[in-house]
Design an enzyme around this catalytic site. Structure first.
Site, PDB file in Angstrom:
ATOM      1  CG  HIS A   1      53.316  19.928 -13.056  1.00 31.80           C
ATOM      2  ND1 HIS A   1      54.147  18.679 -12.745  1.00 31.80           N
ATOM      3  CD2 HIS A   1      52.290  19.452 -13.146  1.00 31.80           C
ATOM      4  CE1 HIS A   1      53.434  17.582 -12.635  1.00 31.80           C
ATOM      5  NE2 HIS A   1      52.342  17.871 -12.853  1.00 31.80           N
TER       6      HIS A   1
ATOM      7  CG  HIS B   1      44.618  17.710 -16.808  1.00 31.65           C
ATOM      8  ND1 HIS B   1      45.136  18.216 -16.047  1.00 31.65           N
ATOM      9  CD2 HIS B   1      44.997  16.311 -16.758  1.00 31.65           C
ATOM     10  CE1 HIS B   1      45.956  17.692 -15.215  1.00 31.65           C
ATOM     11  NE2 HIS B   1      45.677  16.429 -15.893  1.00 31.65           N
TER      12      HIS B   1
END
Length: 411
Positions: free
Chosen positions: A250, A384
């Protein structure tokens, strides 16, 4: 120049991922997608469950296929998923998107900001790709986010509500990160400044103000007063979606988003924070013994969960690729971010990318062992790697280059 430094190589990787899911992911009987494909051989292991995020990511992925001049069927596949998203996932009575369906029947109507943010992202990319109905869905998803989740006094989004819109006390990093991503995409699709302003506000508020309480590191879990809940899930370190600890992935993902934000809001703090977050991701997260980035760590880099997740490395690839372009010297040759970009691709190619089909594995052990298939309704259908390949390829095109590390006329 290595393969994945080039726009052609990145487009090839995009096609590989799309080809893994199509056509088996299209549910022609019920509608929407069958997202639960075994990551090893592509066989369907659950043909009935429809997860809001998986549906939205499917629409997003096929829309990127259109934008990347991918296979001709991407447009139909994106339209197919958007139709299901806007009709079956949508609860017209309560005005929100249902989280989980069995076929066309809702089984979990919890309202998640995270899920609604992905609907906005999907609709935004669909609008860019010219998919019918995308603008209406964009406006509807944004309206729900603003009316139900946005907290003006905090300048951040709440996380979760009951089916009838009673908010819980939990506040989370992840929902706000993906809301920021979706707002940036909505701005790019519409050129309407309200979306850019909202993305900027969330990024500024979270990555600078909120993180001051944890020395600039990104904690995941907060109270409704936006105070870090450092004990959250401390007894469940392997919680799949809300583990304790700091996530290098993150930090890299926020670095990527800030690099994108800097294109539209070139303020010095934006890129400075992006660079700092990426450096934190690799400094705290890189496994010097086995390679790859840990899933969760303590604030000193000691691993909590040392597993290696595909999405973490895809996000770090996107961040390092974009930052290598930002920090390229006058001759177009990059700084140390390009070295990380190559290292991450090398690691992914050796361990995380299915050599037969080109899809990415969800999770490996620290030493790259596998303890069985990663299965469940909340799957990651290629979002992703597709996103980050497309973003780097798009940035190269905008900068007039065929590849990272050199100008187009140097290739």
């Amino acid at each position: 120049m290595t393969l994945y430094r080039t726009r052609a190589g990145l487009r090839h990787r995009i096609r590989d991922v799309l080809n893994f899911y199509y056509p088996d992911c299209l549910d022609t009987a019920v509608g929407g997608y069958v997202a639960q494909l075994d990551e090893r051989d592509g066989r369907v292991y659950d043909a009935r469950t429809k997860h809001l995020v998986a549906t939205a990511r499917g629409v997003h992925n096929f829309s990127l296929g259109v934008l990347a001049d991918g296979p001709h069927w991407c447009e139909h596949a994106a339209e197919h998923g958007l139709r299901f998203l806007s009709t079956v996932h949508w609860d017209d009575g309560r005005r929100g998107y249902d989280w989980l369906l069995e076929g066309r029947t809702p089984t979990d109507r919890t309202r998640y900001c995270y899920g609604h943010a992905f609907v906005l992202l999907a609709a935004s990319r669909a609008l860019q790709a010219g998919i019918p109905g995308a603008r209406a869905e964009l406006d509807r998803a944004f309206g729900v986010l603003e009316e139900r989740f946005w907290e003006p006094d905090r300048e951040l989004y709440a996380d979760r509500a009951s089916p009838d819109w009673e908010l819980t006390s939990y506040r989370g990093q992840n929902a706000n990160m993906h809301a920021c991503e979706a707002m940036l995409a909505a701005y790019e699709a519409t050129d309407e400044s309200r979306f850019l302003e909202r993305a900027y506000t969330v990024a500024d508020r979270f990555t600078r103000d909120v993180t001051a309480a944890t020395d600039g590191l990104l904690w995941e879990h907060y109270t409704d007063e936006w105070e870090p809940d450092l004990s959250y899930n401390e007894d469940s370190p392997r919680h799949r979606f809300r583990p304790p600890g700091y996530q290098p992935g993150h930090h890299a993902e926020w670095a990527k988003l800030l690099a994108l934000l800097a294109v539209h809001r070139p303020e010095s703090w934006v890129l400075e924070r992006a660079r700092g977050l990426f450096e934190t991701a690799v400094d705290l997260g890189w496994d010097d013994e086995y390679g790859g980035l840990y899933y969760t760590v303590e604030d000193d880099g000691e691993p909590v969960v040392p597993d290696k997740f595909g999405w973490v490395h895809a996000e770090a690839i996107g961040a390092s690729g974009l930052l290598s372009l930002v920090d390229a010297d006058a001759d177009g040759r990059s700084t140390g971010y390009l070295e990380w970009y190559d290292r991450l691709w090398e690691y992914a190619g050796e361990h995380l990318i299915n050599p037969r089909y080109g899809n990415w594995y969800e999770r490996l052990a620290r030493d790259h062992g596998r303890d069985g298939p990663n299965r469940g309704p909340a799957v990651e259908p290629g979002y992703h790697p597709l996103t980050n390949c497309w973003l780097v390829a798009r940035a190269l095109e905008a900068d007039g280059r065929e590849g990272l590390g050199a100008r187009a006329d140097d290739d």
